[in-house]
Design a protein around this motif. Structure first.
Motif, PDB file in Angstrom:
ATOM      1  N   ASN A  95       2.437   1.523   1.825  1.00  0.00           N
ATOM      2  CA  ASN A  95       2.168   2.890   1.386  1.00  0.00           C
ATOM      3  C   ASN A  95       2.159   2.988  -0.131  1.00  0.00           C
ATOM      4  O   ASN A  95       1.320   3.671  -0.725  1.00  0.00           O
ATOM      5  CB  ASN A  95       3.212   3.844   1.958  1.00  0.00           C
ATOM      6  N   LEU A  96       3.147   2.332  -0.771  1.00  0.00           N
ATOM      7  CA  LEU A  96       3.215   2.357  -2.236  1.00  0.00           C
ATOM      8  C   LEU A  96       1.982   1.699  -2.849  1.00  0.00           C
ATOM      9  O   LEU A  96       1.427   2.183  -3.835  1.00  0.00           O
ATOM     10  CB  LEU A  96       4.484   1.651  -2.716  1.00  0.00           C
ATOM     11  N   LEU A  97       1.558   0.565  -2.272  1.00  0.00           N
ATOM     12  CA  LEU A  97       0.395  -0.142  -2.807  1.00  0.00           C
ATOM     13  C   LEU A  97      -0.871   0.707  -2.684  1.00  0.00           C
ATOM     14  O   LEU A  97      -1.813   0.541  -3.468  1.00  0.00           O
ATOM     15  CB  LEU A  97       0.216  -1.477  -2.087  1.00  0.00           C
ATOM     16  N   ARG A  98      -0.890   1.611  -1.705  1.00  0.00           N
ATOM     17  CA  ARG A  98      -2.035   2.505  -1.543  1.00  0.00           C
ATOM     18  C   ARG A  98      -1.862   3.801  -2.318  1.00  0.00           C
ATOM     19  O   ARG A  98      -2.657   4.733  -2.167  1.00  0.00           O
ATOM     20  CB  ARG A  98      -2.238   2.805  -0.055  1.00  0.00           C
ATOM     21  N   GLY A  99      -0.837   3.877  -3.157  1.00  0.00           N
ATOM     22  CA  GLY A  99      -0.619   5.050  -3.991  1.00  0.00           C
ATOM     23  C   GLY A  99       0.032   6.206  -3.287  1.00  0.00           C
ATOM     24  O   GLY A  99       0.013   7.336  -3.792  1.00  0.00           O
ATOM     25  N   GLN A 100       0.610   5.950  -2.111  1.00  0.00           N
ATOM     26  CA  GLN A 100       1.271   7.003  -1.353  1.00  0.00           C
ATOM     27  C   GLN A 100       2.747   7.084  -1.724  1.00  0.00           C
ATOM     28  O   GLN A 100       3.311   6.134  -2.265  1.00  0.00           O
ATOM     29  CB  GLN A 100       1.108   6.749   0.154  1.00  0.00           C
TER      30      GLN A 100
END
Length: 224
Positions: A95-100
């Motif tokens: 999620n973090l890697l996808r900017g979430q």
């Protein structure tokens, strides 16, 4: 617990070229900082240290997190200093890697210390959320409401209130101690006493008056 000086301001790791996990560590650190700030009404300063191997971090598992925060308002409690260490934490790195936003997979344990100044205690007890608690303290330990304020004198917590028709405030010296996982405030004369209501997920292991502050040491379970 580490002392404030033990918690570095930079996220641990090698140089970016030497450590390919560093971007993930930075993402996790920023995500955790944002998550912590979202749980609070305000934080003046916040430092976080991640613990774990690069492989664990890439898989979204942290061995632990150490946190140092100053002048925190949490649920209308005004905390001067918060020093915490967590157990293992699982996070969704994808999620973090996808900017979430950061998403925690499960609840985790924390332990550490929070410290209140007398001014912070007074502001906390005057807040609407804790006004009934302040009234209970004043009625039980002073015999009067509303509770006017709190100050610390040496190793005593002094409760004050203004009575109608009296120019000087009424004061009551009390001691603080950990009892049954909560905090007991007891009049110096021995009685009465008041046991603070405590969230079932929080256990207070020690309560003391030190360095002009009320310091509570304990553990808690944080929901994901």
């Amino acid at each position: 617990m580490s002392s404030p000086s033990d918690i570095p301001r930079d996220i641990p790791g090698d140089t970016p070229n030497a450590n390919p996990s560093r971007p993930v560590m930075q993402l996790l650190a920023r995500g955790l900082q944002l998550w912590v700030r979202q749980q609070c009404q305000s934080i003046d300063s916040l430092e976080i240290r991640l613990e774990g191997s690069p492989l664990q971090l890439l898989r979204g598992r942290l061995a632990g997190v150490r946190l140092l925060a100053r002048r925190v308002v949490y649920q209308q409690f005004h905390l001067e200093l918060v020093e915490l260490a967590s157990g293992p934490i699982q996070v969704h790195v994808g999620n973090l890697l996808r900017g979430q936003p950061l998403q925690l997979e499960q609840a985790f344990q924390i332990q550490g210390q929070v410290s209140f100044t007398p001014a912070g205690l007074t502001r906390s007890l005057a807040a609407p959320r804790w006004r009934s608690l302040a009234d209970s303290l004043g009625e039980t330990l002073l015999g009067i409401v509303p509770l006017g304020g709190v100050r610390i004198h040496h190793d005593k917590l002094v409760l004050t209130a203004l009575a109608q028709g009296r120019p000087d405030p009424i004061e009551q010296e009390t001691t603080v101690a950990s009892v049954g996982g909560s905090v007991e405030i007891r009049c110096v004369a021995g009685s009465p006493s008041y046991l603070l209501p405590m969230d079932p997920g929080i256990t207070i292991g020690a309560a003391r008056l030190e360095a002009g502050m009320l310091q509570l040491l304990g553990a808690a379970r944080v929901s994901a």
